[in-house]
Design an enzyme around this catalytic site. Structure first.
Site, mmCIF file in Angstrom:
data_model
loop_
_atom_site.group_PDB
_atom_site.id
_atom_site.type_symbol
_atom_site.label_atom_id
_atom_site.label_comp_id
_atom_site.label_asym_id
_atom_site.label_seq_id
_atom_site.Cartn_x
_atom_site.Cartn_y
_atom_site.Cartn_z
ATOM 1 N N MET A 107 0.828 -1.215 0.000
ATOM 2 C CA MET A 107 0.000 0.000 0.000
ATOM 3 C C MET A 107 0.861 1.264 0.000
ATOM 4 S SD MET A 107 -3.058 -1.010 -0.211
ATOM 5 C CE MET A 107 -4.084 0.387 0.172
ATOM 6 N N VAL B 119 2.363 0.733 7.619
ATOM 7 C CA VAL B 119 3.189 -0.433 7.996
ATOM 8 C C VAL B 119 2.255 -1.607 8.292
ATOM 9 C CG1 VAL B 119 5.061 1.018 8.864
ATOM 10 C CG2 VAL B 119 3.294 0.231 10.451
ATOM 11 N N LYS C 107 2.716 -0.277 14.668
ATOM 12 C CA LYS C 107 2.183 1.060 14.351
ATOM 13 C C LYS C 107 2.566 2.051 15.451
ATOM 14 C CE LYS C 107 -1.641 -0.246 11.269
ATOM 15 N NZ LYS C 107 -1.041 -0.013 9.966
ATOM 16 N N HIS D 178 -7.871 5.980 4.570
ATOM 17 C CA HIS D 178 -7.918 4.571 4.179
ATOM 18 C C HIS D 178 -7.989 4.466 2.660
ATOM 19 C CE1 HIS D 178 -10.276 0.526 4.348
ATOM 20 N NE2 HIS D 178 -8.993 0.329 4.187
HETATM 21 P P1 NAD Z 1 2.839 -4.765 3.451
HETATM 22 O O1 NAD Z 1 3.305 -5.884 4.298
HETATM 23 O O2 NAD Z 1 2.876 -4.943 1.978
HETATM 24 O O3 NAD Z 1 3.679 -3.461 3.761
HETATM 25 C C1 NAD Z 1 4.039 -3.052 5.039
HETATM 26 C C2 NAD Z 1 5.343 -2.320 4.935
HETATM 27 O O4 NAD Z 1 5.658 -1.811 6.224
HETATM 28 C C3 NAD Z 1 6.533 -3.212 4.519
HETATM 29 O O5 NAD Z 1 7.260 -2.602 3.481
HETATM 30 C C4 NAD Z 1 7.355 -3.295 5.776
HETATM 31 O O6 NAD Z 1 8.744 -3.424 5.520
HETATM 32 C C5 NAD Z 1 7.032 -1.970 6.434
HETATM 33 N N1 NAD Z 1 7.319 -1.978 7.857
HETATM 34 C C6 NAD Z 1 6.968 -2.913 8.765
HETATM 35 N N2 NAD Z 1 7.471 -2.582 9.978
HETATM 36 C C7 NAD Z 1 8.118 -1.392 9.826
HETATM 37 C C8 NAD Z 1 8.828 -0.563 10.715
HETATM 38 N N3 NAD Z 1 8.950 -0.866 11.978
HETATM 39 N N4 NAD Z 1 9.356 0.554 10.209
HETATM 40 C C9 NAD Z 1 9.226 0.874 8.935
HETATM 41 N N5 NAD Z 1 8.564 0.109 8.022
HETATM 42 C C10 NAD Z 1 8.019 -1.016 8.486
HETATM 43 O O7 NAD Z 1 1.382 -4.426 3.969
HETATM 44 P P2 NAD Z 1 0.182 -3.673 3.209
HETATM 45 O O8 NAD Z 1 -0.730 -4.668 2.636
HETATM 46 O O9 NAD Z 1 0.752 -2.623 2.351
HETATM 47 O O10 NAD Z 1 -0.585 -3.000 4.433
HETATM 48 C C11 NAD Z 1 -0.106 -1.853 5.071
HETATM 49 C C12 NAD Z 1 -1.228 -1.177 5.825
HETATM 50 O O11 NAD Z 1 -2.241 -0.805 4.906
HETATM 51 C C13 NAD Z 1 -1.905 -2.038 6.854
HETATM 52 O O12 NAD Z 1 -2.258 -1.236 7.951
HETATM 53 C C14 NAD Z 1 -3.142 -2.544 6.141
HETATM 54 O O13 NAD Z 1 -4.183 -2.879 7.027
HETATM 55 C C15 NAD Z 1 -3.484 -1.338 5.338
HETATM 56 N N6 NAD Z 1 -4.319 -1.595 4.156
HETATM 57 C C16 NAD Z 1 -4.060 -2.659 3.364
HETATM 58 C C17 NAD Z 1 -4.850 -2.875 2.232
HETATM 59 C C18 NAD Z 1 -4.553 -4.028 1.309
HETATM 60 O O14 NAD Z 1 -5.364 -4.293 0.417
HETATM 61 N N7 NAD Z 1 -3.427 -4.698 1.439
HETATM 62 C C19 NAD Z 1 -5.894 -1.993 1.939
HETATM 63 C C20 NAD Z 1 -6.115 -0.897 2.766
HETATM 64 C C21 NAD Z 1 -5.321 -0.718 3.882
#
Ligand code: NAD
Length: 739
Positions: free
Chosen positions: A339, A415, A422, A465
């Site tokens: 995301m 993240v 978070k 979101h």
């Molecule tokens: P993802 O796992 O693809 O990405 C998360 C990123 O966060 C990774 O690049 C990871 O390295 C980074 N990260 C983790 N810990 C960290 C830290 N301590 N410091 C810095 N970076 C860190 O996950 P995603 O699917 O992109 O989801 C991310 C957020 O978006 C979540 O809160 C999720 O609920 C939300 N979201 C996801 C979707 C979806 O369809 N996947 C849709 C809407 C919202």
């Protein structure tokens, strides 16, 4: 020479009149009542004035025109409905006359005996392009941003000012049908190739080229008014016609499931209209246009997909007391993730500097590579250029150092969906952020009010979101925490506007608004599976109901193991009763017994064989539950179940105050997950049926299928009082307040 409110007329020494459409106080020309009045008089004046040898019509704005002001149609329809109660015949006559006014003005223009040429200087849509089609010549700007088209079908209508008749008389019928049914738009080069315009010219030469056509003796007669005119695609009753119309009808049904009267009427107008001379054809079009205006679908689609969408995009929910903010730099935590990278891309594309921060440099770099990948794909399709790609990437820096957030106006956290992670990143970012910068979380499930506690200034904490894929999904859901300030909301809305997405503003609750509806959709499909409704029927009926993706396919995308994880977590948090045990058994069977996680391991409700083979439903589904005979299943009832279960959740969100503006409830449901657009959205679905009929339908479904169909108190009350959502929660005054 008369004075006109919206047009100026300049005559040259050759007797050519240049009519320039330039509405005062508007950035875009639109066709409203005063334009129709003016233009009618201009056509008469030009025809009557012997000194006028020909007319060029152009626009004084950057675009030619966006087409009709649909609020004009909406008000004609409202008058019609009021009149209908006392004078049904008069009402029908009124609507027919109102809806055919432009048609006859354009017909008069093309039969006036003087040559008219349209100089299309910029984008020209709908009723305005129909004006150009009535002209004997069309010259269009070669600016690739200038487009022409008839997109009315997208708001439940069709081109009703001669468009359905002139287009198939100008170009091949098949091309014409595609243009009309898909609402396609074309740039100058393509429009010329198709035969929709005669010439393409540099913007500075447009008027001269148009005048030159007249000076060269352009005949003031349209091809279809000439003796011996032949349709470019051949007559309807010909071998070509026989090969075209039956499959066109089948394709229409495959694409729309006959849910869109606007599209159905396009087929009828073209088929019937091409059988007769143009004047009769125009009457046929006028009749269908008056008919389409009376459909619930058109009324609801105009309201949600045109008027409300525009109002929300223009900031209907923005607190007026906060001065406009311009965001120069945005930080993204987890910027290398799925995301985060997408959010970074759309932000940089809007010309805003972006800091992609992740756990380490390599992880952050993935975000930039993602942006480069999207641009490469766009370049290969001719939708971007290497220069645009470089410019976009020039806005993105990648880092693992929080100090880089120091001058960001907004920081968005994306993240892992883990409260502890978070908390850590929010606290680290807060230490470096400017004192007035806003912090937003992209969480999909964790309440914003709780997350805000990790940030020293809770009032500056908000939820933004996004939906995946971020570059394609038009909606963002803005979530207000308990302490979120008007300023944070205003900045979030200014940001969403800058990245050209549509915002809806909702209050904090588990699942917010969109996902609550999505979960209902998928969970009703679980119920159907468990009852033994064949999986193919579930998926097909969902699509027949107007949903873009079947619920089982959608669950494969969101991942069944995630549903499994969430359900088990819910049981741990809130006890066994908090989930439907039959649903738990289903996901346990899918995940634990069969290892079917969804698309991610190529095994879900569908199987995903290697390309080029297509996905297909997993055959094992039929063995999970005793199957019903499909011929005994009431398809309409399945449709009603999908629509109602989602609409009820939307109504609950309104009742609970999660959504405070019905326009957002409707637009959000369509843009967020594609809820049957022909209904105008989940709330308009109820208004379209009427609260009483809807509540009766729910009572019937509740008795047969369970408590998910229980109508909330609000709806029962509305049914009793005969209220609709748009009367009870009139969105216009509500829009003035902040959430
Ligand atoms: P993802 O796992 O693809 O990405 C998360 C990123 O966060 C990774 O690049 C990871 O390295 C980074 N990260 C983790 N810990 C960290 C830290 N301590 N410091 C810095 N970076 C860190 O996950 P995603 O699917 O992109 O989801 C991310 C957020 O978006 C979540 O809160 C999720 O609920 C939300 N979201 C996801 C979707 C979806 O369809 N996947 C849709 C809407 C919202």
């Amino acid at each position: 020479m008369a004075d006109y409110k919206n047009f100026t007329i300049a005559r040259d020494t050759d007797g050519i009149a240049l009519v320039t459409w330039d509405m005062p106080g508007k950035s875009m020309n639109v066709i409203d009542g005063s334009v129709v009045d003016d233009f009618t008089k201009i056509v008469d004046e030009m025809a009557a004035d012997a000194s006028v040898k020909g007319v060029v019509v152009t626009s004084g704005k950057e675009a030619f025109s966006g087409g009709a002001d649909l609020s004009m149609l909406e008000s004609s329809f409202t008058t019609f409905q009021k009149m209908k109660k006392t004078d049904p015949e008069g009402a029908a006559k009124f609507l027919f006359e109102q809806s055919s006014r432009l048609q006859w003005v354009y017909r008069k223009l093309e039969t006036s005996g003087k040559p008219w040429v349209a100089a299309i200087n910029g984008t020209c849509m709908g009723g305005a392009f129909e004006m150009c089609l009535a002209c004997h010549g069309r010259v269009m700007s070669d600016d690739p941003k200038a487009k022409v088209g008839l997109p009315e079908v997208k708001v439940g209508l069709f081109p009703g000012a001669g468009g359905t008749q002139r287009v198939p008389r100008l170009i091949n019928t098949q091309e014409a049908l595609q243009m009309l049914l898909q609402g396609r738009t074309y740039d100058g080069a393509k429009a010329k190739k198709l035969g929709l315009v005669h010439e393409v010219a540099a913007p500075g030469e447009l008027i001269e080229k148009a005048k030159a056509m007249i000076r060269a003796g352009l005949k003031p007669v349209q091809p279809w008014d000439e003796k011996g005119f032949k349709l470019p695609g051949g007559p309807v009753y010909s071998a070509a016609g026989a090969q075209l119309f039956p499959p066109a009808n089948a394709i229409y049904r495959r694409e729309t499931y006959d849910n869109y009267p606007g599209a159905r009427f396009i087929l009828k107008c073209v088929y019937e209209g091409l059988l007769v001379p143009i004047d009769t054809a125009i009457r046929i079009e006028a009749r269908y246009f008056a008919a389409v205006l009376q459909t619930t679908e058109a009324g609801m689609m105009i309201r949600s997909l045109f008027l409300s969408l525009q109002e929300l995009n223009k900031g209907a929910r923005r607190p007026a007391n906060v001065p406009a903010s311009t965001l120069k730099k945005v930080g993204i935590l987890g910027g290398g993730g799925f995301m985060g990278a997408g959010i970074g891309y759309v932000t940089a594309k809007a010309g805003i500097d972006v800091v992609l921060l992740d756990r380490d440099q390599a992880a952050a770099d993935k975000g930039r590579a993602h942006a480069a990948g999207i641009e490469d794909a766009a370049i290969s399709k001719g939708r971007s250029s290497p220069a645009a790609k470089e410019k976009l990437l020039g806005h993105i820096v990648t880092t693992a150092d929080y100090a880089a957030l120091a001058d960001c106006d907004l920081v968005i956290e994306a993240v892992f969906e883990d409260s502890a992670v978070k908390k850590t990143v929010t606290e680290s970012a807060a230490k470096h952020m400017k004192a007035d910068a806003i912090f937003a979380s992209n969480t999909s499930t964790i309440p914003i009010t709780g997350l805000a506690k990790n940030f020293p200034r809770e009032k500056d904490f908000i939820g933004i979101h996004f939906f995946s894929p971020v570059d394609r999904m038009m909606l963002t859901e803005i979530i207000m925490g308990k302490k979120t300030s008007d300023k944070a909301l205003a900045v979030a809305l200014d940001y969403v506007r800058a990245i050209k997405k549509t915002p809806i503003v909702v209050n904090d609750t588990r699942g917010f608004y969109i996902n609550r509806m999505v979960l209902r959709y998928m969970s009703e499909a679980y119920n159907m599976l468990i009852e033994g409704v064949p999986a193919a029927m579930i998926e097909n009926v969902a699509k027949m109901s107007g949903m873009p993706v079947g619920p089982l396919a959608l669950n494969d995308e969101t991942a069944i193991d995630l549903s499994h994880k969430i359900m088990h977590q819910t049981v741990r948090d809130m006890g066994e009763k908090a989930v439907d045990h039959r649903h738990l058994e289903l996901v346990n069977t899918m995940v634990e017994k069969h290892g079917r996680f969804g698309r991610k391991n190529a095994k879900g409700f569908y199987d995903y064989p290697a390309k080029p083979a297509k996905k297909h439903l997993w055959h094992g589904l039929a063995d999970l539950y005793p199957q019903q005979d499909p011929d005994t299943i009431d398809v309409q009832e399945l449709r009603n179940r999908f629509h109602s279960v989602i609409a009820l959740e939307a109504a609950r969100c309104v009742e609970e105050g999660v959504v405070t503006d019905v326009r957002e409830a409707d637009v959000g449901s369509i843009l967020g997950f594609g809820f049957a657009p022909f209904t105008g959205g989940a709330i308009s679905y109820i208004d379209g049926l009427g609260a009483k009929k809807f509540v009766d339908q729910c009572r019937h479904l509740e008795k047969k299928y369970g408590a998910q169909f229980k109508a909330p108190k609000l709806l029962r009350e509305m049914a009793e009082k005969g209220e609709s959502f748009y009367t009870r929660f009139n969105p216009k005054p509500a829009a003035k307040k902040a959430a």
